[in-house]
Design a protein around this motif. Sequence first.
Motif, PDB file in Angstrom:
ATOM      1  N   ASN A  56       0.877  -1.070   0.193  1.00 13.35           N
ATOM      2  CA  ASN A  56      -0.028   0.090  -0.047  1.00 13.35           C
ATOM      3  C   ASN A  56       0.788   1.221   0.050  1.00 13.35           C
ATOM      4  OD1 ASN A  56      -2.688  -1.132   0.083  1.00 13.35           O
ATOM      5  ND2 ASN A  56      -2.557  -1.702   2.331  1.00 13.35           N
ATOM      6  N   GLN A  57       0.365   2.370  -0.392  1.00 12.57           N
ATOM      7  CA  GLN A  57       0.839   3.599  -0.307  1.00 12.57           C
ATOM      8  C   GLN A  57       0.976   4.224   1.213  1.00 12.57           C
ATOM      9  OE1 GLN A  57      -2.105   5.500  -2.569  1.00 12.57           O
ATOM     10  NE2 GLN A  57      -2.066   4.061  -4.082  1.00 12.57           N
ATOM     11  N   GLY A  58       1.781   5.134   1.399  1.00 14.28           N
ATOM     12  CA  GLY A  58       1.829   5.863   2.622  1.00 14.28           C
ATOM     13  C   GLY A  58       2.484   4.789   3.823  1.00 14.28           C
ATOM     14  N   ARG A  59       3.105   4.026   3.547  1.00  9.82           N
ATOM     15  CA  ARG A  59       4.111   3.259   4.508  1.00  9.82           C
ATOM     16  C   ARG A  59       5.366   3.572   4.287  1.00  9.82           C
ATOM     17  NH1 ARG A  59      -1.168   1.944   4.101  1.00  9.82           N
ATOM     18  NH2 ARG A  59      -1.840  -0.055   4.778  1.00  9.82           N
ATOM     19  N   ASP A  60       6.296   2.953   5.272  1.00  9.10           N
ATOM     20  CA  ASP A  60       7.650   3.440   5.641  1.00  9.10           C
ATOM     21  C   ASP A  60       8.260   1.990   4.969  1.00  9.10           C
ATOM     22  OD1 ASP A  60      10.006   4.343   5.869  1.00  9.10           O
ATOM     23  OD2 ASP A  60       9.963   4.320   8.014  1.00  9.10           O
ATOM     24  N   ASN A  61       8.260   1.732   4.006  1.00 11.20           N
ATOM     25  CA  ASN A  61       9.034   0.841   3.301  1.00 11.20           C
ATOM     26  C   ASN A  61       9.502   1.062   1.896  1.00 11.20           C
ATOM     27  OD1 ASN A  61       7.039  -0.651   1.411  1.00 11.20           O
ATOM     28  ND2 ASN A  61       5.913  -0.896   3.219  1.00 11.20           N
ATOM     29  N   PRO A  62      10.438   0.306   1.117  1.00 13.80           N
ATOM     30  CA  PRO A  62      10.764   0.614  -0.160  1.00 13.80           C
ATOM     31  C   PRO A  62       9.659   0.639  -1.291  1.00 13.80           C
ATOM     32  CG  PRO A  62      12.609  -0.533   0.929  1.00 13.80           C
ATOM     33  CD  PRO A  62      11.031  -0.503   1.749  1.00 13.80           C
ATOM     34  N   ALA A  63       8.833  -0.389  -1.209  1.00 14.68           N
ATOM     35  CA  ALA A  63       7.646  -0.678  -2.005  1.00 14.68           C
ATOM     36  C   ALA A  63       6.910   0.809  -1.948  1.00 14.68           C
ATOM     37  CB  ALA A  63       7.032  -1.921  -1.806  1.00 14.68           C
ATOM     38  N   ALA A  64       6.356   0.989  -0.624  1.00 10.92           N
ATOM     39  CA  ALA A  64       5.549   2.221  -0.530  1.00 10.92           C
ATOM     40  C   ALA A  64       6.174   3.375  -1.166  1.00 10.92           C
ATOM     41  CB  ALA A  64       4.974   2.231   0.684  1.00 10.92           C
ATOM     42  N   HIS A  65       7.413   3.841  -0.736  1.00  9.87           N
ATOM     43  CA  HIS A  65       7.820   4.842  -1.495  1.00  9.87           C
ATOM     44  C   HIS A  65       7.989   4.790  -2.719  1.00  9.87           C
ATOM     45  CE1 HIS A  65      10.522   4.841   2.679  1.00  9.87           C
ATOM     46  NE2 HIS A  65       9.204   5.284   2.719  1.00  9.87           N
ATOM     47  N   ALA A  66       8.304   3.631  -3.512  1.00 15.46           N
ATOM     48  CA  ALA A  66       8.041   3.700  -4.744  1.00 15.46           C
ATOM     49  C   ALA A  66       6.932   3.911  -5.440  1.00 15.46           C
ATOM     50  CB  ALA A  66       8.585   2.311  -5.423  1.00 15.46           C
TER      51      ALA A  66
END
Length: 416
Positions: A56-66
Amino acid sequence: MTAFAATLMSEIRSRFAHVESCPFQGPRIFFENAGGALTLNSVVDTSARFAAIPDNQGRDNPAAHALMDTIARARADMATLFNPDGGQFFVGESGTELTFRLVRTAVMGTPVGAVIGSTVEHPASRSAATHWADQAQKPYISVPHDDATGAVTAEAYARCVTPEVRVATILHTSPVTGIANDVAAISTAIRATAPKAVIIVDGIQHASHGHIDIRSYDIDGYVISPYKAFARHGYGVAWVSDRLTALPLEQLAHGPTHNWEMGTRDTGAYATFSDVVAYLDWLGGQHSDSPDPRTRIEAAGRAIHGHEHSLTEAMLHGLGNLPGLADLPGVTILGGPHNPAREGLVTFALDTHAAADIVAALNAQGIRTHVRKADHYSGNILTPLGLEAAVRVSLCHYNSFDEVRAFLTAMKDITA
């Protein structure tokens, strides 16, 4: 007005899915673009890639940042294409849903007054405006369009607008006639009498046929449906001015202010719009050496308009020894056969053949068109002309003269 060279035409067509064949019908010519344009191959690939991402968007992880970076990049690309002066972009369920939401926000959030729109409009804006005007107990002012040209003019708006107008809607291009309206001139006419009116534009039909320049329109909202502009179904794109956003919005309590989106949006939808802008940038680069992306986008718009104009002129007035639609006995061309405001669409009716029979006969020969009936979608255009139905032949810049030739040959056989 000039058409694309053969080499460029081949390159353009290679970038779209199902150009020459339907996965259900087989070989066919696609002249039903107003119902939904062809999809870019890059959009198909992007959709599949993002559909597989679980984050999901809005998390603190590389996928969310992407994902957030993808959305930010898409919004920047939207700004390049739409050319606004401020405001913000967001996506929703569809172009119709977004139009209803913008109109609802404008009508319910402005002071006592009136709402104005025109008889040429698609139900997306017309129904939204009349419904919410009734809910807000604001009178609705209906501006008549010209039956002969299929357009509504700035002068017609000027005759009807009053200082009490708080909200106005404008149709950029008709999906029934293909005739474009002068948004900037209409906006100027509205603001001359009602300078603080919130002006919302339905750009759904226009988006695939030429450049958008919100900066020049002096408006507050502009909506498109990306599936009609080379992307895919499942989302719409809206631009809203800061003034419209300042009105009371439907939002989560204690959540971010000035936020139009509710719930998690599909990052893949945003990403596919970047694919559309990248394609138009590439096409513009075939007609401009400018290093500026917006300049290349404008060049693409001019090139698209020129090619489509050449195709519609051939369709109307003939190609080689093939007669055009305007040459057929008992024909009615919506908007007239010589209309400079036409954008990639010809709608016609014949005294001698039912519209549904023509569409069926064309489909039997692998040529996809569509019947427009005098119903809630098209009755506002067809009924004043005394037509129960008409044939819509809608094209885009990836259509070719060979396809127009095949269409005219089929029409010659059908009407023989």
